[in-house]
Write a protein that holds these residues in place. Structure first.
Motif, PDB file in Angstrom:
ATOM      1  N   LEU A 101      13.837  29.105  64.637  1.00  0.00           N
ATOM      2  CA  LEU A 101      12.521  29.671  64.291  1.00  0.00           C
ATOM      3  C   LEU A 101      12.656  30.938  63.461  1.00  0.00           C
ATOM      4  O   LEU A 101      11.710  31.335  62.787  1.00  0.00           O
ATOM      5  CB  LEU A 101      11.728  29.967  65.565  1.00  0.00           C
ATOM      6  CG  LEU A 101      11.438  28.747  66.452  1.00  0.00           C
ATOM      7  CD1 LEU A 101      10.663  29.172  67.675  1.00  0.00           C
ATOM      8  CD2 LEU A 101      10.662  27.693  65.670  1.00  0.00           C
ATOM      9  N   ARG A 102      13.785  31.605  63.516  1.00  0.00           N
ATOM     10  CA  ARG A 102      13.984  32.823  62.741  1.00  0.00           C
ATOM     11  C   ARG A 102      15.451  32.896  62.333  1.00  0.00           C
ATOM     12  O   ARG A 102      16.259  32.072  62.721  1.00  0.00           O
ATOM     13  CB  ARG A 102      13.603  34.072  63.552  1.00  0.00           C
ATOM     14  CG  ARG A 102      14.333  34.215  64.861  1.00  0.00           C
ATOM     15  CD  ARG A 102      13.919  35.491  65.579  1.00  0.00           C
ATOM     16  NE  ARG A 102      14.548  35.609  66.882  1.00  0.00           N
ATOM     17  CZ  ARG A 102      15.763  36.063  67.091  1.00  0.00           C
ATOM     18  NH1 ARG A 102      16.507  36.437  66.059  1.00  0.00           N
ATOM     19  NH2 ARG A 102      16.253  36.156  68.314  1.00  0.00           N
ATOM     20  N   LYS A 103      15.742  33.913  61.495  1.00  0.00           N
ATOM     21  CA  LYS A 103      17.102  34.047  60.960  1.00  0.00           C
ATOM     22  C   LYS A 103      18.086  34.339  62.090  1.00  0.00           C
ATOM     23  O   LYS A 103      17.834  35.198  62.925  1.00  0.00           O
ATOM     24  CB  LYS A 103      17.131  35.180  59.943  1.00  0.00           C
ATOM     25  CG  LYS A 103      18.474  35.318  59.233  1.00  0.00           C
ATOM     26  CD  LYS A 103      18.465  36.515  58.297  1.00  0.00           C
ATOM     27  CE  LYS A 103      18.549  37.791  59.096  1.00  0.00           C
ATOM     28  NZ  LYS A 103      18.709  38.972  58.240  1.00  0.00           N
ATOM     29  N   PRO A 104      19.235  33.644  62.112  1.00  0.00           N
ATOM     30  CA  PRO A 104      20.240  33.928  63.152  1.00  0.00           C
ATOM     31  C   PRO A 104      20.915  35.278  62.897  1.00  0.00           C
ATOM     32  O   PRO A 104      20.862  35.823  61.791  1.00  0.00           O
ATOM     33  CB  PRO A 104      21.239  32.768  63.023  1.00  0.00           C
ATOM     34  CG  PRO A 104      21.101  32.339  61.591  1.00  0.00           C
ATOM     35  CD  PRO A 104      19.661  32.550  61.214  1.00  0.00           C
ATOM     36  N   ASN A 105      21.552  35.790  63.918  1.00  0.00           N
ATOM     37  CA  ASN A 105      22.262  37.075  63.841  1.00  0.00           C
ATOM     38  C   ASN A 105      23.746  36.805  63.575  1.00  0.00           C
ATOM     39  O   ASN A 105      24.396  36.103  64.339  1.00  0.00           O
ATOM     40  CB  ASN A 105      22.083  37.841  65.152  1.00  0.00           C
ATOM     41  CG  ASN A 105      22.695  39.214  65.075  1.00  0.00           C
ATOM     42  OD1 ASN A 105      22.837  39.772  63.998  1.00  0.00           O
ATOM     43  ND2 ASN A 105      23.058  39.767  66.209  1.00  0.00           N
ATOM     44  N   VAL A 106      24.261  37.386  62.459  1.00  0.00           N
ATOM     45  CA  VAL A 106      25.652  37.135  62.045  1.00  0.00           C
ATOM     46  C   VAL A 106      26.394  38.463  62.009  1.00  0.00           C
ATOM     47  O   VAL A 106      25.866  39.457  61.504  1.00  0.00           O
ATOM     48  CB  VAL A 106      25.704  36.449  60.667  1.00  0.00           C
ATOM     49  CG1 VAL A 106      27.138  36.349  60.179  1.00  0.00           C
ATOM     50  CG2 VAL A 106      25.097  35.061  60.759  1.00  0.00           C
ATOM     51  N   LYS A 107      27.602  38.481  62.575  1.00  0.00           N
ATOM     52  CA  LYS A 107      28.458  39.656  62.555  1.00  0.00           C
ATOM     53  C   LYS A 107      29.844  39.263  62.051  1.00  0.00           C
ATOM     54  O   LYS A 107      30.358  38.191  62.394  1.00  0.00           O
ATOM     55  CB  LYS A 107      28.569  40.282  63.956  1.00  0.00           C
ATOM     56  CG  LYS A 107      27.277  40.885  64.464  1.00  0.00           C
ATOM     57  CD  LYS A 107      27.500  41.584  65.793  1.00  0.00           C
ATOM     58  CE  LYS A 107      26.225  42.222  66.288  1.00  0.00           C
ATOM     59  NZ  LYS A 107      26.433  42.922  67.576  1.00  0.00           N
ATOM     60  N   TRP A 108      30.440  40.168  61.238  1.00  0.00           N
ATOM     61  CA  TRP A 108      31.798  39.998  60.731  1.00  0.00           C
ATOM     62  C   TRP A 108      32.696  41.007  61.401  1.00  0.00           C
ATOM     63  O   TRP A 108      32.356  42.184  61.472  1.00  0.00           O
ATOM     64  CB  TRP A 108      31.831  40.192  59.215  1.00  0.00           C
ATOM     65  CG  TRP A 108      30.984  39.219  58.448  1.00  0.00           C
ATOM     66  CD1 TRP A 108      29.667  39.325  58.190  1.00  0.00           C
ATOM     67  CD2 TRP A 108      31.416  37.985  57.856  1.00  0.00           C
ATOM     68  NE1 TRP A 108      29.213  38.240  57.475  1.00  0.00           N
ATOM     69  CE2 TRP A 108      30.286  37.393  57.246  1.00  0.00           C
ATOM     70  CE3 TRP A 108      32.633  37.324  57.772  1.00  0.00           C
ATOM     71  CZ2 TRP A 108      30.340  36.185  56.566  1.00  0.00           C
ATOM     72  CZ3 TRP A 108      32.685  36.114  57.093  1.00  0.00           C
ATOM     73  CH2 TRP A 108      31.553  35.552  56.496  1.00  0.00           C
TER      74      TRP A 108
END
Length: 1118
Positions: A84-91
């Motif tokens: 439903l919304r943008k996923p959370n991405v971490k590097w």
């Protein structure tokens, strides 16, 4: 000059580039850096194994290798179809290092979203990689409760090529990548670069990648650095470019997305046809291009090439080529040549306040030039202290009045070069024209300090090394080279060493200020005529505040004698006060003392009167004039000496004679010399004493008074009543007095007089300590009045009178048996228990009691009977069943008779049932029947217990208990076994000692007949409430708990409520209600006559209700 590059657009790609295209080699100019139309992306996407995809990742970052100084991009893609919304991405790098905080020059994180495919694309780009960038990296993606992670490695290798000092390739104006004859060598541009100060050349940078990855706020800076003039148009055109996904049938190789060329250069467009016979047309902004000297067409096999010579800004446009119905397009960007610095800046030295000009010359008139100070760009803002002047090719930076902080490195930058120079601003040598002078001022006068120096610079003032700031009382002035320091009204704290320090100079101008003040005594806190009062024996410490600058000397004297700084009377000196100390003041210390102050500004003196006072003498011992039950009256005389201060009042204390603890009786001063102590304990000896109080304090206590004891007679006896009367005597009884007192009770005096006379006759010459007395020797038929007095050490109490005359004649009281409640029903006991019944009765004179059992006299050898005047006792030590029966009791007084019957039942365990027979055996069941026992134990049979035993073991097991019928069916027997059965009878005493066993055994056959159980209709147990045992009218004794009992049945279980006189009883702590197995009980705690009345028990259920009443009478014992 930078070679033309091809612009890349990743935001609208339908498929990601292959991994080998995402890791360009060192320098970033390899062909793999530009993603051509449809190169391998669809095939790579098709080859990807769906089994390798995680719950969120569509494409995971892949491990890669890059050379030192090269760039590399890692891409992760997440499908947003179910999100439903943008996923959370971490590097991450390593285990914990979050790379979001490291983004900057060498690391950029980007993200985009393709609406058609609903794919989120996340990129991590490493720019100019270093060796320490190598290692393990991790990408984590999360959305609500979903989570996915992927690890990848980066390998950084050392570059095998040495960077050239001058990149000669930049002299070529190229029309495309990988074309050997794409441009011509431009020696003039190369020479111009060498004229400027040599700088290390950086690798070529793709401007389109920079614009795409940079923050929008940096667009103008990039455009200036790379010579882009139409930035806005360039961005709009760049945004329109789209990559075609499908391969063209007409074009084997199409145009690149974009081309870049410098102004005056030549560009080459080339396409490769699948069919060389197809007609080809070239267009510029929709207009067909015709061959000319500017536009040259060339054919090489299947290749079709267009050359554009001597490019100008008008050639900056959109181009496309058509082959049949298909079209291939590109964008051409033309940029101006770089502007060079022809004459650089020169290092300059100057002094503070001088005008400074830094000049340079560039290759073009009115060119765009940027100035920097220590790397920070300078603006030409009117409010800025820096002014930029342009005169053709000459550019000048002007500083009107140079300051020390203007010392820095200044640089100028154009699109083709830069120059820098150092500016050094120093101070001029400083000379002191007028120095500060030392001053001595009186307190309150003005302090004015002035100095003059050779330079017009700011400065700071210091006092005793502390910085002084301007305020309401401190004024700082600076005009030209003159500095002034002014305090209009000086204070003592203003004295000190002052210093002026010019800014930026290591020099100071000092002076000293001395503030003087005449001495003064401050006597505001003293009393009238400067009188100080001190209590004799106390220490006097008289502190007099003093002022003066410098601090004055202090002298104390008494008459002609000086007070020294030691002894009982001494003087102590402090910086701001002087103190006169008198230890243990005496009355002889009273008198005037003189204090004198002296310093260089003058002197001051004053007289101080010391007055020594004391507490009064103690009064004389008080006299106790009158004593009561718990009080007394005491008087005393005032003290002979009041201590020099009027008597304000008195405090009184008392104590027990045997105690040493005195207790204060008044907390407010008693103004009189008479006092009445109260609340003393009767019979205890006391002493009192007095204190006198004046303004100084409290005197010592007086001598104690003579001891005294408060005493009082008792209160009258209570409850005087007639106990019995005969023809010649009257017996009286009473209760002790309510208040006896500390003197105790010695006894009683009983007095009587005949009716009509006032002569009281003492019936007992000696005191009686009992509360009952018989007056004998009275004439029959006479009437007497009786009174009783209590006697103790304090005397006789008030008499207690009988309210009515008493007739001396014996009175007949009818007999009445007071049968206890539990004997009104059958009295049951077990065999062997003891029977002890007490039945009270009343009747006078000489009541006669007789007993019968079942109409016959009682055998006194078997049953013991004891009679008294008030009750009779029937006692059986060990009851037997033969003691059961009805016992008749009869009480006779002359011709009057009262009777009562007691039913005594002695019970025992029953005998066994008579015969137990096996009626039927079927399946696993046996039907038994038996007859009740002949001997029921003198009590009703309450049930039966049935046991079974296997014929083999003959171990008995209980199968049914408390069974009420005389037939039963035993179920769940083991097939093939043979059983015996026995039955016990049961009454209130327990099971019978023996059991009756079946004569025959029951064999549970394996192939027995099937028993058909009879069908019974469900029995309806519903019943409206019905009282099976009603309430009984009851008599209760006041002060003793009483209970009302009844029993009720009903289904559903009825709700029980109690009422008194038809009023519902609720939440009354004097009543307790119980209901157990249908028995309802109301307990009345310690009833009084008020609790008498009609009590009702009501039972209600859904089928109806029922009530039962009784009367309760509460009697008071005499």
């Amino acid at each position: 000059m930078p070679e033309p590059t091809k612009k890349d657009e990743t935001e609208n790609e339908s498929a990601p580039p292959p991994p080998e295209q995402k890791a360009p080699q060192e320098g970033g100019n390899e062909k793999g850096k530009v993603w051509s139309l449809g190169e391998g992306a669809p095939e790579e996407s098709e080859k990807r194994d769906d089994s390798q995809r995680s719950t969120l990742f569509v494409e995971k970052p892949q491990s890669g290798t890059v050379s030192v100084g090269g760039n590399i991009t890692f891409i992760a893609k997440v499908e947003a179809k179910d999100l439903l919304r943008k996923p959370n991405v971490k590097w991450f790098k390593g285990k914990w290092m979050d790379l979001a905080s490291k983004a900057g020059k060498h690391l950029q994180l980007k993200e985009s979203f393709e609406r058609h495919t609903k794919i989120h694309t996340f990129e991590m780009q490493i720019i100019k990689a270093k060796e320490n960038y190598a290692g393990n990296y991790r990408c984590e993606v999360s959305y609500k409760d979903k989570f996915d992670s992927c690890s990848f490695d980066l390998e950084v290798t050392e570059s095998s090529q040495a960077a050239p000092s001058i990149d000669i390739r930049s002299a070529f104006k190229r029309s495309g990548e990988g074309q050997e004859d794409a441009g011509e060598l431009d020696f003039s541009g190369l020479l111009k670069r060498r004229e400027v100060k040599q700088q290390e050349e950086e690798p070529e940078v793709d401007v389109w990648d920079l614009l795409k990855n940079a923050n929008p706020s940096e667009y103008e800076k990039i455009a200036f650095q790379y010579g882009i003039t139409d930035l806005r148009g360039m961005l709009k055109r760049l945004k329109r470019m789209r990559r075609e996904v499908k391969k063209s049938a007409a074009f084997a190789k199409g145009l690149d997305p974009a081309y870049q060329v410098d102004k005056g250069g030549k560009v080459r467009f080339m396409v490769e046809l699948a069919d060389p016979t197809v007609e080809l047309k070239w267009y510029k902004n929709g207009q067909e291009i015709r061959p000319s000297a500017k536009y040259i067409f060339e054919h090489k096999g299947n290749q079709r090439i267009l050359f554009i010579n001597n490019c100008t800004m008008t050639d900056d446009a959109r181009y496309y080529v058509t082959a049949g119905d298909e079209k291939c397009s590109t964008e051409l960007f033309v940029r101006d040549p770089p502007i060079l610095v022809t004459k650089g800046l020169e290092d300059t030295n100057t002094y503070v306040g001088e005008r400074v000009e830094l000049s340079c010359e560039v290759s073009e008139d009115d060119a765009n030039v940027k100035w920097f100070r220590n790397g920070v760009e300078l603006s030409n803002d009117p409010k800025s202290r820096y002014r930029i002047k342009v005169e053709g090719k000459k550019h000048t930076l002007v500083i009107e009045e140079a300051a020390k902080n203007d010392t820095a490195t200044y640089s100028v930058m154009t699109t083709g070069g830069q120059s820098e120079a150092k500016l050094s601003v120093d101070l001029r040598p400083l000379k002191i024209s007028l120095a500060l002078e030392d001053q001595t001022v009186r307190l309150g006068q003005e302090i004015h300090l002035k100095c003059e120096i050779s330079e017009n610079v700011e400065g700071k003032w210091y006092k005793n090394g502390q910085l002084i700031e301007a305020s309401d009382r401190v004024k700082l002035y600076h005009k030209g080279r003159i500095h002034r320091f002014v305090i209009p009204v000086s204070a003592v704290d203003d004295e000190g060493e002052y210093m002026f320090v010019p800014d930026a100079y290591n020099i100071n101008i000092p002076c000293k200020v001395h503030v003087v003040d005449p001495p003064k005594l401050h006597l505001d806190g003293l009393g009238e005529n400067n009188t100080v009062t001190v209590v004799a024996g106390n220490k006097l410490r008289l502190e007099i505040p003093i002022t003066g600058e410098p601090p004055p000397k202090v002298f104390w004297s008494r008459g002609d004698k000086m007070v020294t700084d030691s002894g009982r009377i001494r003087a102590e000196s402090y910086p701001d006060s002087s103190c006169l100390v008198i230890d243990a003041a005496e009355r002889d210390d009273s008198g005037p003392f003189r204090i004198t102050l002296k310093n260089e500004a003058g002197e001051d003196t004053a007289l101080i009167n010391i007055k020594v006072v004391d507490v009064p003498d103690p009064p004389q011992a008080p006299n106790v004039t009158e004593v009561g039950e718990d009080w007394c009256i005491m008087t005393w005389e005032p003290p002979a000496n009041d201590g020099g201060s009027p008597i304000l009042g008195y405090f009184i204390e008392r104590k027990k004679k045997q105690s040493s603890r005195w207790m204060r009786l008044n907390f407010e001063l008693c103004k009189e010399t008479t006092f009445e102590p109260k609340k003393m304990i009767e019979g205890v000896a006391y002493e009192v004493r007095v204190f006198a109080v004046n303004a100084i304090g409290m005197s010592k206590p007086s001598m104690p008074s003579k001891s005294f004891v408060p005493l009082a007679v008792t209160s009258p006896p209570t409850l005087l009543a007639v106990d019995s009367v005969t023809d010649t005597s009257v017996t009286m009884k009473w209760r002790p007095p309510d208040q006896i007192g500390a003197a105790g009770l010695d006894g009683y005096v009983v007095e009587y007089c005949f009716e009509g006379t006032d002569e009281w006759i003492v019936a007992n010459p000696e005191l009686t300590d009992k509360t009952k007395f018989t007056i004998n020797g009275l004439p029959t038929g006479s009437k007497i009045l009786v009174r009783v007095k209590a006697v103790n050490a304090a005397g006789e109490s008030e008499p207690k009178y009988h309210p009515q005359p008493i007739l001396v004649k014996e009175v007949i009281e009818p007999p009445k048996i007071r049968l206890p409640r539990h004997l009104k029903q059958t009295y049951t006991r077990r065999v062997g228990e003891t029977v002890n019944l007490v039945i009270p009765f009343q009747g006078k004179p000489r009541a006669k009691v007789s007993w019968e059992k079942n109409g016959s006299p009682i055998d006194k050898n078997d049953i013991n009977i004891r009679n008294t005047e008030q009750d009779t006792i029937i006692f059986i030590r060990k009851a037997e069943r033969g003691h059961s029966g009805e016992y008749d009791m009869k009480v006779e007084v002359e011709n009057l008779v009262d009777k009562a019957t007691i039913d005594i039942q002695i019970v025992d365990r029953p005998g066994p049932p008579e015969v137990v027979t096996i009626e039927d055996v079927w399946g696993e069941n046996v039907n038994l029947s038996w007859k009740p026992p002949k001997d029921d134990g003198n009590a009703a049979i309450t049930g039966y217990t049935i046991q079974k035993a296997d014929k083999k073991s003959m171990e008995w097991f209980t199968v049914i208990e408390h069974y009420h019928r005389t037939s039963a069916t035993i179920n769940e027997l083991v097939i093939g076994n043979e059983y015996y059965f026995r039955v016990f009878a049961e009454n209130m005493c327990g099971l019978s000692e023996d059991a009756t066993m079946t004569k025959e055994s029951a064999l549970i056959a394996k192939d027995g007949k099937v028993y058909k159980y009879p069908v019974y209709d469900d029995f309806d147990f519903s019943e409206r409430p019905l009282f099976t045992q009603p309430l009984v009218n009851t008599f209760a004794v006041a002060g003793y708990n009483a209970t009302l009992n009844c029993s009720v049945r009903g289904n559903p279980k009825p709700k029980i409520t109690w009422m008194k006189n038809k009023v519902l009883i609720m939440n009354d702590p004097r009543y307790r209600m119980f209901s157990n197995q249908g028995v309802c009980t109301l307990e009345i705690r310690k009833p009084s006559p008020y609790d008498g009345g009609t009590y009702t028990c009501r039972a209600v259920n859904e089928l109806g209700e029922a009530e039962v009443d009784c009367k309760l009478e509460v009697r008071v014992t005499q």
